[in-house]
Motif scaffolding. Structure first.
Motif, short mmCIF file in Angstrom:
data_model
loop_
_atom_site.label_atom_id
_atom_site.label_comp_id
_atom_site.label_asym_id
_atom_site.label_seq_id
_atom_site.Cartn_x
_atom_site.Cartn_y
_atom_site.Cartn_z
N ALA A 12 -11.44 -16.73 6.56
CA ALA A 12 -11.13 -18.16 6.61
C ALA A 12 -12.24 -18.96 7.28
N GLY A 16 -15.08 -18.86 3.14
CA GLY A 16 -13.69 -18.62 2.76
C GLY A 16 -12.90 -19.90 2.65
N SER A 17 -13.15 -20.83 3.56
CA SER A 17 -12.46 -22.12 3.51
C SER A 17 -12.80 -22.87 2.23
N ALA A 20 -11.09 -21.18 -0.75
CA ALA A 20 -9.67 -21.52 -0.76
C ALA A 20 -9.44 -22.91 -1.30
N ILE A 34 -4.12 -16.43 2.35
CA ILE A 34 -5.34 -16.41 3.14
C ILE A 34 -5.20 -15.29 4.16
N ASP A 36 -6.97 -13.60 7.62
CA ASP A 36 -7.94 -13.67 8.71
C ASP A 36 -7.23 -13.27 10.00
N ALA A 42 -6.63 -19.28 9.85
CA ALA A 42 -6.06 -18.97 8.54
C ALA A 42 -4.99 -19.99 8.15
N VAL A 45 -6.52 -23.22 6.93
CA VAL A 45 -7.05 -23.10 5.56
C VAL A 45 -5.91 -23.01 4.56
N ALA A 46 -4.84 -22.28 4.90
CA ALA A 46 -3.70 -22.13 3.98
C ALA A 46 -3.02 -23.45 3.70
N CYS A 52 1.07 -21.30 0.18
CA CYS A 52 0.06 -20.29 0.48
C CYS A 52 0.46 -19.53 1.74
N VAL A 54 -0.02 -16.52 4.83
CA VAL A 54 -1.07 -16.12 5.77
C VAL A 54 -0.82 -14.69 6.23
#
Length: 338
Positions: A12, A16-17, A20, A34, A36, A42, A45-46, A52, A54
């Motif tokens: 994340a 990764g961000s 996503a 996600i 992490d 995480a 980002v989710a 989404c 985690v």
């Protein structure tokens, strides 16, 4: 009805961000999870996608989510092996940010796991989706260039870019030069590198565990000679965030790919900066550019489209040549390949 591929992203951080965010806004994809160990990161980002989930490890992800179509791995390079092999063994397609790994043995293990499981593996060389490099590749395949004689590939950036983000966690060559290595191998399809001589400097960034610059000369089996130049020691006030270009001279023609100027320069009373319009610009609240084209193409590639996603074996070749450059730079000797 559009088929939506369920995708999970491992890592994340910076890349990764962005992965996503792109998958979350893609018509053909559903951002399912996600992963992490940093739960707060995480979860942030989710939040890019409704529903989404985690998880704090790839083991937890695979125990709970068995109907994934793709897992995108955006961890540090030395941590690619375990999640990539586990994802492949679970029968899920794998995408790994470049380079495929920091070690040849790990790269080979990842490829072997994917081939044994019969799943696809793609590696994140986004310059293949830059229209300038893609058009140059078409010039090569059309025969308009003839036989390639010499290539010059440069990729220099400011010390406030890569070194600030990665510190001493990643060698310059594996972060920067490997992009141009993939491009050159893509352009010189059918040729193999046979010798490498490289030099590097560490006057500015050596204390942080990385290099200021690296320069290499590589001879290929077809007689083509390539000069690579990479640095991430440009002053913080440099005109270009990334000063990159590729020049190729052939028997019948030549091309120049110029990437230094993004075309958008902003100045205020506090300072000035060049704004990215190429790799991952944020436009209308969404990540666009080469990275978005690559990941969008990745979904089509899963469905059988003939798109230039770098394969595991292509990424292994890029890794081997880049590591040979690093070996030569450290030893001061020519490294023979093949």
């Amino acid at each position: 009805m559009i088929k939506r591929r369920r995708v999970a992203v491992i890592g994340a951080g910076f890349m990764g961000s962005m992965h996503a965010g792109i998958f979350a806004g893609m018509m053909g994809a559903e951002l399912a999870a996600i992963v992490d160990p940093n739960r707060a990161l995480a979860e942030a980002v989710a939040a890019k996608a409704t529903g989404c989930k985690v998880y704090d490890s790839h083991q937890a992800l695979l125990a709970a989510e068995r109907d994934l179509d793709l897992v995108s791995i955006c961890t540090p390079d030395n941590l690619h092996l375990a999640p990539a092999v586990a994802v492949a063994e679970a029968g899920i397609n794998v995408f790994v940010e470049k380079p495929i790994s920091s070690k040849v043995d790990d790269a080979r293990a990842i490829i072997a796991a994917c081939e044994a499981a019969g799943v696809k593996i793609g590696v994140g060389y986004l310059l293949r989706f830059d229209p300038r490099y893609a058009a140059a590749k078409e010039l090569m395949t059309s025969g308009k260039i003839g036989e390639p004689i010499h290539i010059y590939a440069r990729r220099n950036s400011a010390r406030t870019e890569g070194p600030k983000r990665y510190g001493g966690k990643l060698p310059l060559a594996l972060h920067v030069t490997v992009h141009d290595v993939d491009m050159v191998l893509w352009m010189l399809e059918g040729q193999q590198p046979v010798s490498v001589y490289a030099q590097q400097t560490d006057k500015l960034l050596g204390s942080s565990g990385t290099q200021d610059s690296i320069a290499a000369i590589v001879r290929f089996s077809g007689g083509t000679v390539v000069n690579f130049e990479s640095a991430w020691s440009l002053p913080s006030g440099a005109r270009h965030m990334i000063d990159a270009r590729m020049e190729l001279l052939g028997t019948d023609g030549s091309f120049e790919v110029q990437c230094g100027d993004s075309g958008l320069y902003f100045a205020s009373n506090e300072g000035s900066s060049e704004i990215d319009t190429q790799h991952w610009p944020l436009i209308n609240g969404r990540v666009d550019g080469d990275l978005a084209r690559q990941l969008g193409g990745l979904i089509d590639w899963l469905d059988g489209a003939a798109l230039p996603i770098a394969t595991g074996r292509e990424a292994l070749r890029s890794l081997e040549l880049t590591l040979a450059m690093m070996q030569s730079a450290q030893s001061g000797e020519i490294v023979r390949l093949g």
